[in-house]
Design a protein around this motif. Structure first.
Motif, PDB file in Angstrom:
ATOM      1  N   ILE A 187       0.871  -1.176   0.000  1.00 17.81           N
ATOM      2  CA  ILE A 187       0.000   0.000   0.000  1.00 17.81           C
ATOM      3  C   ILE A 187       0.905   1.221   0.000  1.00 17.81           C
ATOM      4  O   ILE A 187       1.739   1.380   0.900  1.00 17.81           O
ATOM      5  CB  ILE A 187      -0.942   0.012   1.208  1.00 17.81           C
ATOM      6  N   ALA A 188       0.770   2.039  -1.023  1.00 22.54           N
ATOM      7  CA  ALA A 188       1.697   3.151  -1.185  1.00 22.54           C
ATOM      8  C   ALA A 188       1.038   4.328  -1.879  1.00 22.54           C
ATOM      9  O   ALA A 188       0.084   4.163  -2.643  1.00 22.54           O
ATOM     10  CB  ALA A 188       2.923   2.705  -1.986  1.00 22.54           C
ATOM     11  N   THR A 189       1.578   5.501  -1.600  1.00 25.43           N
ATOM     12  CA  THR A 189       1.228   6.688  -2.372  1.00 25.43           C
ATOM     13  C   THR A 189       2.099   6.673  -3.617  1.00 25.43           C
ATOM     14  O   THR A 189       3.329   6.616  -3.525  1.00 25.43           O
ATOM     15  CB  THR A 189       1.479   7.966  -1.560  1.00 25.43           C
ATOM     16  N   CYS A 190       1.461   6.656  -4.780  1.00 25.85           N
ATOM     17  CA  CYS A 190       2.228   6.451  -6.006  1.00 25.85           C
ATOM     18  C   CYS A 190       1.538   7.098  -7.200  1.00 25.85           C
ATOM     19  O   CYS A 190       0.364   7.452  -7.149  1.00 25.85           O
ATOM     20  CB  CYS A 190       2.410   4.958  -6.271  1.00 25.85           C
ATOM     21  N   SER A 191       2.296   7.209  -8.268  1.00 29.49           N
ATOM     22  CA  SER A 191       1.750   7.554  -9.579  1.00 29.49           C
ATOM     23  C   SER A 191       2.202   6.471 -10.549  1.00 29.49           C
ATOM     24  O   SER A 191       3.222   5.808 -10.320  1.00 29.49           O
ATOM     25  CB  SER A 191       2.222   8.931 -10.045  1.00 29.49           C
ATOM     26  N   VAL A 192       1.428   6.286 -11.631  1.00 24.86           N
ATOM     27  CA  VAL A 192       1.706   5.179 -12.543  1.00 24.86           C
ATOM     28  C   VAL A 192       1.591   5.659 -13.976  1.00 24.86           C
ATOM     29  O   VAL A 192       0.644   6.372 -14.331  1.00 24.86           O
ATOM     30  CB  VAL A 192       0.717   4.012 -12.310  1.00 24.86           C
ATOM     31  N   ASP A 193       2.562   5.254 -14.807  1.00 25.26           N
ATOM     32  CA  ASP A 193       2.506   5.537 -16.244  1.00 25.26           C
ATOM     33  C   ASP A 193       2.601   4.237 -17.004  1.00 25.26           C
ATOM     34  O   ASP A 193       3.443   3.373 -16.711  1.00 25.26           O
ATOM     35  CB  ASP A 193       3.644   6.474 -16.654  1.00 25.26           C
ATOM     36  N   TYR A 194       1.721   4.094 -17.991  1.00 24.76           N
ATOM     37  CA  TYR A 194       1.699   2.913 -18.853  1.00 24.76           C
ATOM     38  C   TYR A 194       2.061   3.349 -20.261  1.00 24.76           C
ATOM     39  O   TYR A 194       1.485   4.295 -20.804  1.00 24.76           O
ATOM     40  CB  TYR A 194       0.310   2.281 -18.849  1.00 24.76           C
ATOM     41  N   GLU A 195       3.029   2.652 -20.867  1.00 27.26           N
ATOM     42  CA  GLU A 195       3.460   2.959 -22.222  1.00 27.26           C
ATOM     43  C   GLU A 195       3.443   1.691 -23.042  1.00 27.26           C
ATOM     44  O   GLU A 195       3.804   0.623 -22.573  1.00 27.26           O
ATOM     45  CB  GLU A 195       4.870   3.558 -22.226  1.00 27.26           C
ATOM     46  N   HIS A 235      -2.054   7.416 -17.652  1.00 29.55           N
ATOM     47  CA  HIS A 235      -1.405   7.997 -16.479  1.00 29.55           C
ATOM     48  C   HIS A 235      -2.359   7.974 -15.292  1.00 29.55           C
ATOM     49  O   HIS A 235      -3.527   8.355 -15.414  1.00 29.55           O
ATOM     50  CB  HIS A 235      -0.973   9.436 -16.769  1.00 29.55           C
ATOM     51  N   LEU A 236      -1.863   7.491 -14.160  1.00 27.22           N
ATOM     52  CA  LEU A 236      -2.589   7.574 -12.900  1.00 27.22           C
ATOM     53  C   LEU A 236      -1.869   8.591 -12.020  1.00 27.22           C
ATOM     54  O   LEU A 236      -0.708   8.394 -11.655  1.00 27.22           O
ATOM     55  CB  LEU A 236      -2.608   6.216 -12.192  1.00 27.22           C
ATOM     56  N   PRO A 237      -2.519   9.690 -11.687  1.00 29.76           N
ATOM     57  CA  PRO A 237      -1.855  10.712 -10.875  1.00 29.76           C
ATOM     58  C   PRO A 237      -1.628  10.226  -9.443  1.00 29.76           C
ATOM     59  O   PRO A 237      -2.106   9.161  -9.043  1.00 29.76           O
ATOM     60  CB  PRO A 237      -2.827  11.889 -10.923  1.00 29.76           C
ATOM     61  N   LEU A 238      -0.923  11.001  -8.694  1.00 29.31           N
ATOM     62  CA  LEU A 238      -0.512  10.634  -7.335  1.00 29.31           C
ATOM     63  C   LEU A 238      -1.728  10.356  -6.447  1.00 29.31           C
ATOM     64  O   LEU A 238      -2.640  11.166  -6.346  1.00 29.31           O
ATOM     65  CB  LEU A 238       0.330  11.764  -6.738  1.00 29.31           C
ATOM     66  N   ALA A 239      -1.733   9.180  -5.819  1.00 27.32           N
ATOM     67  CA  ALA A 239      -2.801   8.789  -4.898  1.00 27.32           C
ATOM     68  C   ALA A 239      -2.340   7.554  -4.135  1.00 27.32           C
ATOM     69  O   ALA A 239      -1.361   6.893  -4.513  1.00 27.32           O
ATOM     70  CB  ALA A 239      -4.094   8.497  -5.643  1.00 27.32           C
ATOM     71  N   THR A 240      -3.044   7.232  -3.068  1.00 25.78           N
ATOM     72  CA  THR A 240      -2.737   6.029  -2.297  1.00 25.78           C
ATOM     73  C   THR A 240      -3.459   4.844  -2.921  1.00 25.78           C
ATOM     74  O   THR A 240      -4.676   4.886  -3.131  1.00 25.78           O
ATOM     75  CB  THR A 240      -3.166   6.190  -0.832  1.00 25.78           C
ATOM     76  N   PRO A 264      -8.632  -3.957 -11.576  1.00 26.46           N
ATOM     77  CA  PRO A 264      -7.538  -3.034 -11.293  1.00 26.46           C
ATOM     78  C   PRO A 264      -7.597  -1.808 -12.190  1.00 26.46           C
ATOM     79  O   PRO A 264      -8.174  -1.841 -13.277  1.00 26.46           O
ATOM     80  CB  PRO A 264      -6.291  -3.873 -11.573  1.00 26.46           C
ATOM     81  N   LEU A 265      -6.981  -0.722 -11.719  1.00 26.58           N
ATOM     82  CA  LEU A 265      -6.881   0.487 -12.530  1.00 26.58           C
ATOM     83  C   LEU A 265      -5.937   0.278 -13.701  1.00 26.58           C
ATOM     84  O   LEU A 265      -6.149   0.791 -14.798  1.00 26.58           O
ATOM     85  CB  LEU A 265      -6.391   1.654 -11.667  1.00 26.58           C
ATOM     86  N   ASN A 266      -4.875  -0.457 -13.440  1.00 25.18           N
ATOM     87  CA  ASN A 266      -3.903  -0.795 -14.472  1.00 25.18           C
ATOM     88  C   ASN A 266      -3.189  -2.064 -14.050  1.00 25.18           C
ATOM     89  O   ASN A 266      -3.192  -2.418 -12.866  1.00 25.18           O
ATOM     90  CB  ASN A 266      -2.902   0.344 -14.685  1.00 25.18           C
ATOM     91  N   TRP A 267      -2.572  -2.748 -14.995  1.00 27.56           N
ATOM     92  CA  TRP A 267      -1.932  -4.009 -14.683  1.00 27.56           C
ATOM     93  C   TRP A 267      -0.986  -4.404 -15.795  1.00 27.56           C
ATOM     94  O   TRP A 267      -1.031  -3.867 -16.902  1.00 27.56           O
ATOM     95  CB  TRP A 267      -2.981  -5.104 -14.478  1.00 27.56           C
ATOM     96  N   ASP A 317       5.178  -3.002 -24.134  1.00 30.41           N
ATOM     97  CA  ASP A 317       4.370  -2.481 -23.034  1.00 30.41           C
ATOM     98  C   ASP A 317       5.182  -2.391 -21.754  1.00 30.41           C
ATOM     99  O   ASP A 317       5.910  -3.333 -21.397  1.00 30.41           O
ATOM    100  CB  ASP A 317       3.143  -3.364 -22.809  1.00 30.41           C
ATOM    101  N   ARG A 318       5.021  -1.293 -21.050  1.00 39.72           N
ATOM    102  CA  ARG A 318       5.811  -1.066 -19.837  1.00 39.72           C
ATOM    103  C   ARG A 318       5.004  -0.249 -18.831  1.00 39.72           C
ATOM    104  O   ARG A 318       4.289   0.681 -19.187  1.00 39.72           O
ATOM    105  CB  ARG A 318       7.104  -0.323 -20.169  1.00 39.72           C
ATOM    106  N   LEU A 319       5.120  -0.647 -17.562  1.00 38.16           N
ATOM    107  CA  LEU A 319       4.565   0.121 -16.453  1.00 38.16           C
ATOM    108  C   LEU A 319       5.708   0.761 -15.679  1.00 38.16           C
ATOM    109  O   LEU A 319       6.729   0.113 -15.413  1.00 38.16           O
ATOM    110  CB  LEU A 319       3.788  -0.786 -15.491  1.00 38.16           C
TER     111      LEU A 319
END
Length: 231
Positions: free
Chosen positions: A5-13, A19-24, A46-49, A83-85
């Motif tokens: 469980i973390a505060t994070c941002s995520v980018d998928y290419e 893009h998932l902006p900063l959130a827990t 999931p939001l992304n995977w 594909d990359r996260l």
């Protein structure tokens, strides 16, 4: 399985960008290599995977990322595509790992084998005076789920499905054609039994002289004692 469980941002290419902006969020890393990012909503999805085959590496953040408060970066690369996260961790609130072992898989309540067993035990739900001959009666083209006798002593073959569709009717038709060639069994009639029978399957069955029965699983288990629920 690793659960973070973390505060994070995520980018998928890859084939697309997201893009998932900063959130827990909840991050899951499974033993098969898959990585899933969940929020506290959206049900099971999931939001992304990233599905396997893929590889994950934890790397140091770049200078710009570190300046923005990033403490660690997960880079998840798919093995067969571009594909990359890229998961940027700002604050880790929990990080645990658990060995879950081999999962036996989902065991469904009310599958065809259960329905077959219950109907065989309560064969008189089909009519007074009915008797069971045997379950899994073997023919040259496969086993008939239930072979029984009605009150007059005539042979009845029963095919059981969770959901009754045309394929099941065709299967029972083949059994009946074969069994009616056996002078020790003929004449053999058929019952197509299921928890739900599609209208097209019912029409085809009745056109071929096959009786349709909708099975109430709870009634067969003795949970619901309402009369005539089968008919």
């Amino acid at each position: 399985m690793r659960v973070v469980i973390a505060t994070c941002s995520v980018d998928y290419e890859g084939r697309l960008t997201a893009h998932l902006p900063l959130a827990t969020r909840l991050l899951m890393v499974k033993a098969d290599g898959s990585v899933l990012i969940h929020s506290d909503g959206g049900s099971y999805k999931p939001l992304n995977w990233m599905s396997p085959p893929c590889a994950m590496a934890e790397v140091e953040p770049s200078e710009d990322e570190a300046a923005d408060g990033v403490t660690a970066v997960w880079v998840v690369q798919h093995a067969k595509s571009e594909d990359r996260l890229r998961v940027r961790l700002h604050e880790v609130l929990s990080d645990t790992s658990h060995a879950l072992g081999v999962d036996p898989g989902l065991v469904k309540d009310g599958v065809e084998a259960h329905l077959q067993k219950l109907l065989a035990e309560h064969i008189t739900t089909l009519g007074d005076g009915w008797t069971l001959t045997r379950r899994e009666y073997m023919t040259a083209i496969g086993p008939v789920d239930i072979l029984c006798k009605d009150a007059s002593g005539a042979t009845v073959a029963i095919e059981i499905k969770r959901r009754g569709e045309i394929d099941g009717v065709e299967q029972l038709t083949r059994y009946l054609e074969l069994m009616n060639r056996d002078p020790h069994l003929a004449p053999v009639t058929g019952i197509f039994a299921a928890q739900q029978i599609k209208p097209q399957a019912r029409t085809l069955a009745e056109d071929r002289g096959i009786r349709c029965v909708v099975l109430d699983y709870d009634e067969l288990k003795g949970i619901d004692n309402s009369e005539h629920r089968l008919f």
